[in-house]
Design a protein around this motif. Structure first.
Motif, short mmCIF file in Angstrom:
data_model
loop_
_atom_site.label_atom_id
_atom_site.label_comp_id
_atom_site.label_asym_id
_atom_site.label_seq_id
_atom_site.Cartn_x
_atom_site.Cartn_y
_atom_site.Cartn_z
N TYR A 106 35.17 38.00 93.62
CA TYR A 106 35.49 36.43 93.82
C TYR A 106 34.18 35.71 93.01
CZ TYR A 106 32.04 35.57 97.33
OH TYR A 106 30.93 35.41 98.23
N PHE A 161 37.84 32.84 85.99
CA PHE A 161 36.20 33.16 86.25
C PHE A 161 35.38 32.56 85.40
CE2 PHE A 161 38.88 36.42 88.27
CZ PHE A 161 38.04 36.53 89.88
N PHE A 195 32.26 29.73 91.80
CA PHE A 195 33.04 29.93 92.87
C PHE A 195 32.96 28.33 93.40
CE2 PHE A 195 34.41 30.50 97.18
CZ PHE A 195 35.71 31.12 96.84
N GLN A 216 39.94 28.47 94.45
CA GLN A 216 39.23 29.47 95.23
C GLN A 216 40.25 30.50 95.78
OE1 GLN A 216 36.99 26.89 97.80
NE2 GLN A 216 35.20 26.61 96.44
N ARG A 234 40.84 33.07 93.14
CA ARG A 234 39.67 33.75 92.86
C ARG A 234 39.82 34.82 93.97
NH1 ARG A 234 35.52 31.58 89.44
NH2 ARG A 234 33.77 32.63 90.47
#
Length: 427
Positions: free
Chosen positions: A304, A326, A330, A338, A341
């Motif tokens: 992440y 990406f 984050f 999120q 991810r």
């Protein structure tokens, strides 16, 4: 539907259980070496421009293709002849990898193959875990064939999870149904225990097993991928990928590129301290508008917090792109983004480290057992009840779970009453 997907899901889950602790198993079997390259106070990594200068001193007719900074390892870079650049890579010819000390810039020579026992064991373990991952994702079939089979089998499995929850729900809540719905009766017969393992364990693990299935389908079903993004981002559709390009009209600023690009890499390494590795990929000279790609991986287990960057090849300026999710940090993402991810880390259980890996292992084991216990229930309903009916005809009752609608209730065979008949002598 369970019969169709069950055997595939069993293989998928078995391979997932074998793979989930791959890093821990390798670290356990192969002792870690002492850190050779520890950053001293105020010491920084060798800059990309200095690496390119060292490469030019090794071979003036070559250009750098890739630079990789790896934690606790030397800096590695590949060089390629200028006349070969842009002709495409030959997979049979591997480029030579040169090594540098990450802090002093001392040239350490070419990378050579490690033939030690530890390296050979590591290679065997990596090959085994690659085999399990291939089975988990593609059933050891070609990607275009195995991937849809795995993902649509998972989709069917997800549907049977929901229908199984409906089947689990009793018609009337009583003390008896509550015990049967939430507790496993270990002292009962094996058929009842099997039924409880399917129903009770399936109920308790329902949401988390469904979450594993959903995060797995994200990778292989495009329409599901878009629907998941749309639903978790309050109706915002997934944006189309748009690439970025270098401004070839600014070729006159090429002299300022080394310092500008060094500042950008320093900024990244300041933000993400001690990453697992950072890779810089330079484009071919013939592609005038191509960009420089930078990929940073901060943790080998988690994804992440990884990040992709694109930079102008002439000015070294950062170019925001929409090629991948990406492309931002984050904390800059919305809640739905999120979650997207975190998809990989949720799926493999690495989101909170070793404890969630153990949880993912147990859940995957449960998911793999559901097709087996479900098949046994189906088989007993289809053919296993014949023996029970013959037994009932003989007058012996066999207790069965009342939740099974196919169970025949025990009956008592009553004899007709004997009537009094007078004897002839009584007449």
């Amino acid at each position: 539907m369970g019969l169709i997907s069950g055997s595939i899901v069993f293989v998928i889950c078995l391979m997932g259980c074998l793979w989930v602790f791959n890093h821990e198993i390798i670290d356990l079997l192969i002792p870690k070496k002492e850190r050779q390259y520890i950053s001293a106070s105020g010491q920084s990594l060798v800059s990309p421009s200095r690496i390119i200068g060292i490469a030019d001193s090794l071979d003036p007719n070559a250009v750098v293709g890739e630079i990789t900074y790896t934690r606790d390892h030397p800096i590695s870079f590949t060089i390629q002849q200028k006349e070969d650049k842009g002709k495409g890579r030959n997979p049979k010819v591997k480029p030579q990898v040169h090594l540098l000390h990450p802090y002093t810039g001392k040239y350490l020579g070419l990378q050579v193959k490690d033939n030690s026992e530890e390296a050979q064991l590591r290679e065997k373990l990596n090959s085994f875990f690659a085999w399990t991952l291939n089975g988990h994702r593609f059933l050891w079939l070609p990607r275009d064939i195995g991937r849809p089979i795995v993902n649509y089998a998972t989709l069917i499995f997800s549907i049977t999870l929901i229908t199984g929850l409906v089947w689990w729900y009793p018609k009337k809540w009583t003390k008896s149904t509550r015990e049967k719905s939430f507790r496993i009766k270990w002292k009962a017969g094996w058929k009842r225990v099997n039924l409880d393992l399917h129903n009770v364990v399936g109920f308790y693990s329902f949401l988390l097993v469904l979450l594993l299935a959903v995060t797995g389908m994200y990778y292989g079903i495009e329409w599901f991928n878009r629907a998941l993004y749309w639903s978790t981002n309050w109706g915002t559709p997934l944006a189309e990928r748009t690439s970025v390009h270098s401004d070839s009209t600014k070729i006159d600023q090429l002299a300022h590129f080394p310092k500008a690009f060094d500042r950008e890499i320093h900024r990244i390494l300041t933000q993400y301290k001690d990453p697992h590795y950072l890779t810089i990929t330079y484009p071919d000279a013939e592609k005038k508008d191509a960009t420089i790609s930078v990929y940073i991986r901060n943790d080998m287990d988690r994804q992440y917090n990884n990040r992709y960057y694109s930079f102008d090849r002439y000015t070294g300026a950062f170019l925001p792109n929409n090629i991948t999710l990406f492309n931002k940090d984050f904390y800059e993402l919305r809640a739905g983004e999120q979650f997207r991810r975190l998809n990989y880390d949720i799926h493999v259980g690495s989101i909170w480290g070793f404890p969630t890996k153990v949880l993912a292992f147990v859940l995957t084991l449960i998911a793999g057992s559901l097709p087996i216990t479900g098949f046994i229930i189906w088989y007993n309903r289809k053919w296993g009840k014949k023996k029970g009916r013959n037994t009932l005809l003989k007058g012996t009752a066999t207790p069965e779970d009342k939740r099974d609608s196919d169970t025949v209730a025990p009956t008592t065979i009553r004899k007709p009453p004997v009537r009094f008949r007078p004897k002839p002598t009584d007449l």
